[in-house]
Enzyme design. Sequence first.
Site, PDB file in Angstrom:
ATOM      1  N   GLU A 386       0.821  -1.211   0.000  1.00  0.00           N
ATOM      2  CA  GLU A 386       0.000   0.000   0.000  1.00  0.00           C
ATOM      3  C   GLU A 386       0.855   1.261   0.000  1.00  0.00           C
ATOM      4  OE1 GLU A 386      -3.962   1.807   0.149  1.00  0.00           O
ATOM      5  OE2 GLU A 386      -3.011   0.013  -0.657  1.00  0.00           O
ATOM      6  N   GLU A 404      -4.790   0.055 -10.116  1.00  0.00           N
ATOM      7  CA  GLU A 404      -4.067   1.146 -10.770  1.00  0.00           C
ATOM      8  C   GLU A 404      -2.853   0.684 -11.577  1.00  0.00           C
ATOM      9  OE1 GLU A 404      -6.704   2.900  -7.834  1.00  0.00           O
ATOM     10  OE2 GLU A 404      -5.204   1.318  -7.655  1.00  0.00           O
TER      11      GLU A 404
END
Length: 812
Positions: A386, A404
Site C-alpha cells: 500500500e 491502478e
Amino acid sequence: MMTTTSSSSSLSCSPQRQLWLVLLALVIFVASVLSTESSMPTQNMSHKERTELKEEAREMFYHAYRAYMENAYPADELMPLSCKGRYRGVTPSRGDMDDILGNFSMTLVDTLDTLVLLGDFAEFEHAVKLVIRDVQFDSDIIVSVFETNIRMVGGLLSAHILSEYLQKQADVMHWYKGELLEMARELGYRLLPAFNTSTGIPHARVNLRLGMKDPQLKVSRETCTACAGTILLEFAALSRLTGDPIFEVRAHAAMDALWKLRHRGSDLMGTVLNVHSGDWVRRDSGVGAGIDSYYEYLFKSYVLLGDDKYLARFNRHYNAVMKYVSEGPMLLDVLMHRPHAKSRNFMDSLLAFWPGLQVLSGDLKPAVQTHEMLYQVMQMHTLIPEAFTVDFQIHWGQHHLRPEFIESTYFLYRATGDHHYLQVGKRALKTLQQYAKVACGYAAVSDVRTGKHDDRMDSFVLSETFKYLYLLFSEPQDLIINVDEFVFTTEAHLLPLSIAQLGNSTFSFRQSDDHNVLDFMRTCPSSNKLFPEKVRKPLRNFITGSCPRTTISGSGGKRLSALDFQASNADHLRAVYDMGITMVSVGDRSQGKVRLFHSFYNAKSHEEGEMGLQFMQEMLELTKLQSMNQLAQLQAVAFALDEHLQDWTALMAGPSHFSPELIGEQFVEGDLVLAKPIRACNEKLTNTEEVKGKILVAERGDCTFVSKARLAQQAGATALIVCDNVPGSSGETQPMFAMSGDGNDDVLIPVVFMYSLEFGKLSTAMQRRPQAPLRVRIMQMVEFKRWQLAKEAHQNETAATTTTTQKPDKEL
C-alpha cells in the site's frame, strides 16, 4: 481512458473530439513505430498464450462474481474469508472505511458494465433486473459523496448507456425503459445537499435520507481534493442524459472553486481543505492518495466535454508535478507552498495510475520509467504494498487488490504494442491467482511480507482490476464495443464521447482570464530511439537491495546518470572517460565551464559507448531544463532611464524560497531606500519612517536572508532587495540561486537577490537622481520582456496610425 456511441446520441463527434481522437491515434502510432525501431522485447507473447490468459482473467472475474452473488448479494461487498455479505449497520463497523457502504448492492452495480465487456449479455440483463427490483436509496445512512458517485452513479449511468446500446446492436433487452438512469438521477439528488457550502466545494459525506441535517454531520468541515474533484464526469453525463442541468452546474462550480485554491506560485494543490473557508488543512502535494483522481478528471473532462479550460488547468498542474514532485521515476510528495521541500519519505500505491494518465496525455517516456519502477517494487515484494519508502522498503504492508498498476499496464500496451506489458500483466495475474485467490472469491492481503489475508474484497476488484486484466489480453475484435469511443471514469465505468453533443446549450462557460496560450500547448512524444525497451533498460537495476545507491559505470551497479554526475568526483570522471566522453575546458578555467565530446572509438566497450551516448542525451536534456527553469524563475528589477517613464531597463535578480513569488503580470513598484544600518541585522532599523511603503535595499551578510526580510516587513517595506557583498560578482558569470529560509512562512513581501555588478548599475542610477528617490518595479524577467515587446508593438502601431492619418499640408 477511452470512448461509445450510446443509443441516445447518434450524432457524430464534434471537430474538437475528432481532433483529440486523431492526436491519440498519432501518439499510439508514433509509439508503435518507435517500439519496432528500437530493441525488441526479450519475449513476445504468442496469440495462443494471450488467448489463454484472457480466458483465465475471465475465469477470475466469474470466480469472484459468483462468490458475491451466491454468498453476499444484496449486500454491498463480499467478505471472502467469512464467505458472507458486508452490510452497513449489521457487520461490525470498520469506522470511516464503511462510509463507502450504503446498503445499495454496490458490488453488483459497480460490476454491471464488466459483464457487457465480457460479452455475457444474459447475465447483464439478469443483473440489471435485480438492481431495478432490489436497490433503493431511501436509507438513514451516511455515505461518502466521492465513493457513491464513482461507484454507484457511475455504475448506473454506464449500465444504462450499455443497455440502450445492446437494444440496438444485439437486439436484446427491449423491455428496458431507462430505469437505471432514473435511479442515477434519484441518487444524484440525494447527494446534492453536500454541495451547499460557501465555496461550492461539496462536503465529504451526506446522509442519503436526511442530507446534511444529520446531527453527525454538524461538524463536517473537511474533504480531500480528489473527493471534491472527482464528480464532474458522472454529474455532467447525468445532466446531459436526463436534461437536468443542476448536477453539471454544481460539479463545474466545485472544480472552479478548487482551481482558485491552487498555490499561485507553484501551481500545486494540497490534499485536504475546509469546504467552508477554502483553507488548506493538509498542504502535502503529490499524485497519490487524496489528490490522484482530481488530476485525472481535469484531463478527462476536457476529453469528454470539450471544455478547453480543463486542458489548460491540467497542463498547468502537470508541469508543476513534473517540476517539483517527479524525481526520475519516483513521485515524492512536497509542500504546495514550499515545493522544494519533501513532505514525506514514502509513496503510496495509488500513484500507480499516473503512468496511465501520462500515456493518455501523450507523455510516454516518464510513463515508461515510473511503471518500470513500480514493476520492480512488485517483483521485490511479490505484490505492490500500500505504501513503500524512497529506498523501496515496505511502509504499509497491505495489498487491497487495487487496479491502478494493471490499468497503467493496459494503457502502456495500447500505446506501444510492446509485449513487455503483456508479460507484466501475466505476472500480475499469476500473482493474484497464487496469493489472493480463496475458495470464496479473492481476498485482500493484510501484509505482503506474511501473505496473511484480510476479509475484504472491494467492489473495484470486479469493476476495475479484472476488467483491465481482461482488456489487456483481449484483441479489439474480441469486444462487443469499441472502447476507443469511450472515456473510462476513475472507477473504469464507460461514458461515451458522444455525450458532449447532448444538451450543452444550457451552459455558458467563459474562458478564464488566468490562462495563457502556453497552458494549451501540447507536444508529441520524443522520437528518440530509446523508446520503449531502451527507456526501461537503464532502470532495470534501479532497485538493488534495500537502498538504490549511485554507482559508477562498469562496477556492476546502476549506470551513472547525468543528473548524478559530479565533476569533482574522481570515480565519476573515470566512468565518463570509460564511456568515451572527453571534457575540454572552455574559456577561463575559474568559471568551471567545460564542453563534452563523445566517441564510440574512445569507449572502453560497445556497451560503455551506448551508455555514453545516453549520458550525453541526458546531459543535453538536463541543460535545456535548467535553462528553462532559470529563465522562468529569474526576477527583474526594472527602472526608467528617463523622467517621462518611457524608456525602461531591467537588471536580473534571483527569487527566494520563503517569500511570495511574483508570477505572471504581478509586480511591486515603489521608491528605493537604503537600510540603516545597511545590512539590516539589528532589532530595528533606524530609518523606519523613511522605509514605510517603499522598497528596501539591504546588503548581504551578518545575518540570514529571512532575518533581513522580517526586519524589512516589520518596518513597513513593500519589498526587499538584497545585494551581494562579494565585489565583482555577476549573474552573467555565476548561476543565479534562490535564497533559502528557515522553514517558517511568515514573510509576506517579495524578496529578491542581486549580484554586485547588477546592483552597481542600480546604485549608479540612484546617484544620478540625488534630489528624488529612484522608482523601480520588481517582476518576473519573462514578464518584463513581454511587457517591453507589447509596449514597442503599441508604439509602432501608434506611429503607423499617425503616419497614415496625416494629410499633406496642401490638403488641409
